[in-house]
Motif scaffolding. Structure first.
Motif, PDB file in Angstrom:
ATOM      1  N   HIS A 173       9.297  -2.577 -10.769  1.00 49.15           N
ATOM      2  CA  HIS A 173       9.572  -1.159 -10.536  1.00 49.15           C
ATOM      3  C   HIS A 173       8.565  -0.279 -11.270  1.00 49.15           C
ATOM      4  O   HIS A 173       8.070   0.718 -10.714  1.00 49.15           O
ATOM      5  CB  HIS A 173      10.993  -0.829 -10.992  1.00 49.15           C
ATOM      6  CG  HIS A 173      11.340   0.621 -10.870  1.00 49.15           C
ATOM      7  ND1 HIS A 173      11.555   1.241  -9.660  1.00 49.15           N
ATOM      8  CD2 HIS A 173      11.499   1.590 -11.832  1.00 49.15           C
ATOM      9  CE1 HIS A 173      11.820   2.520  -9.862  1.00 49.15           C
ATOM     10  NE2 HIS A 173      11.805   2.754 -11.162  1.00 49.15           N
ATOM     11  N   TYR A 175       5.467  -0.986 -12.228  1.00 48.14           N
ATOM     12  CA  TYR A 175       4.139  -1.079 -11.623  1.00 48.14           C
ATOM     13  C   TYR A 175       4.138  -0.721 -10.140  1.00 48.14           C
ATOM     14  O   TYR A 175       3.109  -0.849  -9.480  1.00 48.14           O
ATOM     15  CB  TYR A 175       3.581  -2.485 -11.822  1.00 48.14           C
ATOM     16  CG  TYR A 175       3.133  -2.746 -13.239  1.00 48.14           C
ATOM     17  CD1 TYR A 175       1.888  -2.317 -13.686  1.00 48.14           C
ATOM     18  CD2 TYR A 175       3.965  -3.399 -14.147  1.00 48.14           C
ATOM     19  CE1 TYR A 175       1.484  -2.543 -14.990  1.00 48.14           C
ATOM     20  CE2 TYR A 175       3.572  -3.629 -15.452  1.00 48.14           C
ATOM     21  CZ  TYR A 175       2.326  -3.203 -15.867  1.00 48.14           C
ATOM     22  OH  TYR A 175       1.927  -3.433 -17.167  1.00 48.14           O
ATOM     23  N   ARG A 176       5.278  -0.326  -9.616  1.00 45.97           N
ATOM     24  CA  ARG A 176       5.400   0.151  -8.248  1.00 45.97           C
ATOM     25  C   ARG A 176       4.893  -0.873  -7.228  1.00 45.97           C
ATOM     26  O   ARG A 176       4.093  -0.560  -6.347  1.00 45.97           O
ATOM     27  CB  ARG A 176       4.658   1.471  -8.075  1.00 45.97           C
ATOM     28  CG  ARG A 176       5.227   2.591  -8.937  1.00 45.97           C
ATOM     29  CD  ARG A 176       4.483   3.884  -8.725  1.00 45.97           C
ATOM     30  NE  ARG A 176       5.042   4.955  -9.541  1.00 45.97           N
ATOM     31  CZ  ARG A 176       4.576   6.200  -9.565  1.00 45.97           C
ATOM     32  NH1 ARG A 176       3.534   6.534  -8.795  1.00 45.97           N
ATOM     33  NH2 ARG A 176       5.143   7.119 -10.346  1.00 45.97           N
ATOM     34  N   PHE A 177       5.368  -2.078  -7.391  1.00 45.41           N
ATOM     35  CA  PHE A 177       5.033  -3.105  -6.410  1.00 45.41           C
ATOM     36  C   PHE A 177       5.656  -2.740  -5.061  1.00 45.41           C
ATOM     37  O   PHE A 177       6.776  -2.229  -4.999  1.00 45.41           O
ATOM     38  CB  PHE A 177       5.568  -4.465  -6.844  1.00 45.41           C
ATOM     39  CG  PHE A 177       4.828  -5.072  -8.008  1.00 45.41           C
ATOM     40  CD1 PHE A 177       3.676  -4.510  -8.503  1.00 45.41           C
ATOM     41  CD2 PHE A 177       5.300  -6.242  -8.594  1.00 45.41           C
ATOM     42  CE1 PHE A 177       3.003  -5.062  -9.570  1.00 45.41           C
ATOM     43  CE2 PHE A 177       4.634  -6.814  -9.661  1.00 45.41           C
ATOM     44  CZ  PHE A 177       3.479  -6.219 -10.159  1.00 45.41           C
ATOM     45  N   SER A 178       4.932  -3.011  -4.010  1.00 43.16           N
ATOM     46  CA  SER A 178       5.496  -2.804  -2.678  1.00 43.16           C
ATOM     47  C   SER A 178       6.585  -3.847  -2.421  1.00 43.16           C
ATOM     48  O   SER A 178       6.669  -4.862  -3.110  1.00 43.16           O
ATOM     49  CB  SER A 178       4.402  -2.914  -1.610  1.00 43.16           C
ATOM     50  OG  SER A 178       3.885  -4.233  -1.558  1.00 43.16           O
ATOM     51  N   ARG A 179       7.415  -3.588  -1.414  1.00 45.76           N
ATOM     52  CA  ARG A 179       8.484  -4.540  -1.094  1.00 45.76           C
ATOM     53  C   ARG A 179       7.908  -5.895  -0.686  1.00 45.76           C
ATOM     54  O   ARG A 179       8.477  -6.933  -1.020  1.00 45.76           O
ATOM     55  CB  ARG A 179       9.365  -3.978   0.015  1.00 45.76           C
ATOM     56  CG  ARG A 179      10.187  -2.767  -0.413  1.00 45.76           C
ATOM     57  CD  ARG A 179      11.140  -2.348   0.688  1.00 45.76           C
ATOM     58  NE  ARG A 179      11.964  -1.230   0.261  1.00 45.76           N
ATOM     59  CZ  ARG A 179      12.903  -0.669   1.017  1.00 45.76           C
ATOM     60  NH1 ARG A 179      13.102  -1.118   2.258  1.00 45.76           N
ATOM     61  NH2 ARG A 179      13.615   0.337   0.562  1.00 45.76           N
ATOM     62  N   ARG A 180       6.811  -5.859   0.036  1.00 47.31           N
ATOM     63  CA  ARG A 180       6.191  -7.112   0.480  1.00 47.31           C
ATOM     64  C   ARG A 180       5.687  -7.917  -0.704  1.00 47.31           C
ATOM     65  O   ARG A 180       5.911  -9.127  -0.796  1.00 47.31           O
ATOM     66  CB  ARG A 180       5.046  -6.795   1.440  1.00 47.31           C
ATOM     67  CG  ARG A 180       4.309  -8.022   1.979  1.00 47.31           C
ATOM     68  CD  ARG A 180       3.344  -7.612   3.078  1.00 47.31           C
ATOM     69  NE  ARG A 180       2.539  -8.738   3.509  1.00 47.31           N
ATOM     70  CZ  ARG A 180       1.375  -9.075   2.965  1.00 47.31           C
ATOM     71  NH1 ARG A 180       0.893  -8.365   1.960  1.00 47.31           N
ATOM     72  NH2 ARG A 180       0.697 -10.115   3.411  1.00 47.31           N
ATOM     73  N   VAL A 181       5.012  -7.247  -1.637  1.00 50.32           N
ATOM     74  CA  VAL A 181       4.497  -7.942  -2.823  1.00 50.32           C
ATOM     75  C   VAL A 181       5.646  -8.417  -3.695  1.00 50.32           C
ATOM     76  O   VAL A 181       5.616  -9.540  -4.228  1.00 50.32           O
ATOM     77  CB  VAL A 181       3.554  -7.012  -3.614  1.00 50.32           C
ATOM     78  CG1 VAL A 181       3.160  -7.650  -4.942  1.00 50.32           C
ATOM     79  CG2 VAL A 181       2.309  -6.708  -2.793  1.00 50.32           C
ATOM     80  N   THR A 182       6.662  -7.588  -3.854  1.00 47.84           N
ATOM     81  CA  THR A 182       7.821  -7.985  -4.664  1.00 47.84           C
ATOM     82  C   THR A 182       8.511  -9.204  -4.077  1.00 47.84           C
ATOM     83  O   THR A 182       8.906 -10.122  -4.803  1.00 47.84           O
ATOM     84  CB  THR A 182       8.817  -6.820  -4.774  1.00 47.84           C
ATOM     85  OG1 THR A 182       8.155  -5.679  -5.319  1.00 47.84           O
ATOM     86  CG2 THR A 182       9.989  -7.195  -5.670  1.00 47.84           C
TER      87      THR A 182
END
Length: 273
Positions: A173, A175-182
């Motif tokens: 959260h 580092y603002r990872f995208s949903r795909r990367v998460t």
């Protein structure tokens, strides 16, 4: 002489590459169990001397005949296709629902009755209902396998989601990872043990249900062949098809699932060192 000049000799290299003795003997207990089981069955068949209790040689002969005439591979391919499609559908749905249940309280309360209901309904009921609803169409076995496998998969993935380290989620959260990367870098590696455990359980349920579906409502597949052997009172053929089916399951477990699980779990060993 520098450190780079020091190389292991051929003997040391051969010793390093040689498999560990424990690794060579890891299948010995399973082999011993199978030998004792075959010996016990043969003893029982000899003592009973009954036509409906065939001995080991008769069963092995039947297995060789089934494999040699090509019927096993043809029927197995049909059954594997049905199981594969049903399990893939169940897996995709279970990953989405299981993660949602683990992350959201409303989703957990919403899907929990469906999971509990699905776990309590016997596979025979799913088989009969899908035969009634879909007839001999491909949707029949695919739906039956998916309905029987999905609840167990959802439960495993839900439990795995609840065990994910909250600090990792906080980091994603921040580092603002995208949903795909998460999903690819956090959820899937963290859920790998639950996914493989669910896959084993789901596949075992799917194999059992597909045989019932093929017995009751299909004109091809391993279950259909088992039904034919049963109708002919050919116990040796029933046992032969069952054992060949079990061999395929063992190859899937030891040759594919365990290998994939070791590759996926290598990062855990590296972190723990």
């Amino acid at each position: 002489m520098t450190a780079t000049d020091v190389r292991p000799g051929p003997v040391a290299a051969a010793v390093a590459k040689a498999p560990h003795p424990r690794r060579r003997l890891r299948f010995l207990p399973a082999v011993l169990f199978l030998v004792l089981l075959a010996a016990a069955w043969q003893l029982m068949a000899t003592l009973l001397d009954f036509v409906l209790v065939p001995g080991v040689p008769a069963i092995v002969t039947e297995m060789v005949d089934i494999v040699s005439d090509g019927s096993f591979l043809d029927q197995l391919g049909i059954t594997v296709l049905r199981v594969g499609l049903g399990f893939a559908l169940a897996f995709v749905v279970a990953v989405v629902v299981g993660i949602a249940m683990g992350r959201n309280e409303f989703a957990r309360r919403f899907f929990e009755p469906a999971v509990l209901l699905g776990l309590t309904i016997p596979g025979l009921v799913w088989a009969l209902l899908c035969v009634i609803w879909f007839g001999i169409d491909l949707v029949n076995p695919v739906a039956a396998v998916a309905l029987s496998s999905a609840p167990a998969l959802m439960l495993q993935i839900y439990q795995g989601t609840r065990s994910v380290d909250p600090d990792l989620l906080e980091m994603a959260h921040v580092y603002r990872f995208s949903r795909r990367v998460t999903l690819r870098k956090l959820w899937l590696p963290a859920l790998a043990p639950s996914l493989f455990a669910g896959a084993r359980l789901g596949l075992s349920l799917g194999w059992k249900v597909i045989v019932l579906v093929e017995v009751f409502g299909m004109s091809s597949g391993v279950g259909y062949q088992l039904n034919n052997a049963f109708a002919a009172q050919n116990v040796a053929a029933v046992l032969a098809w069952t054992l060949l089916f079990a061999i395929v399951m063992a190859i899937l477990e030891y040759g594919i699932l365990q290998g994939l699980e070791k590759r996926v779990s290598r990062w855990r060993k590296a972190v723990s060192v």
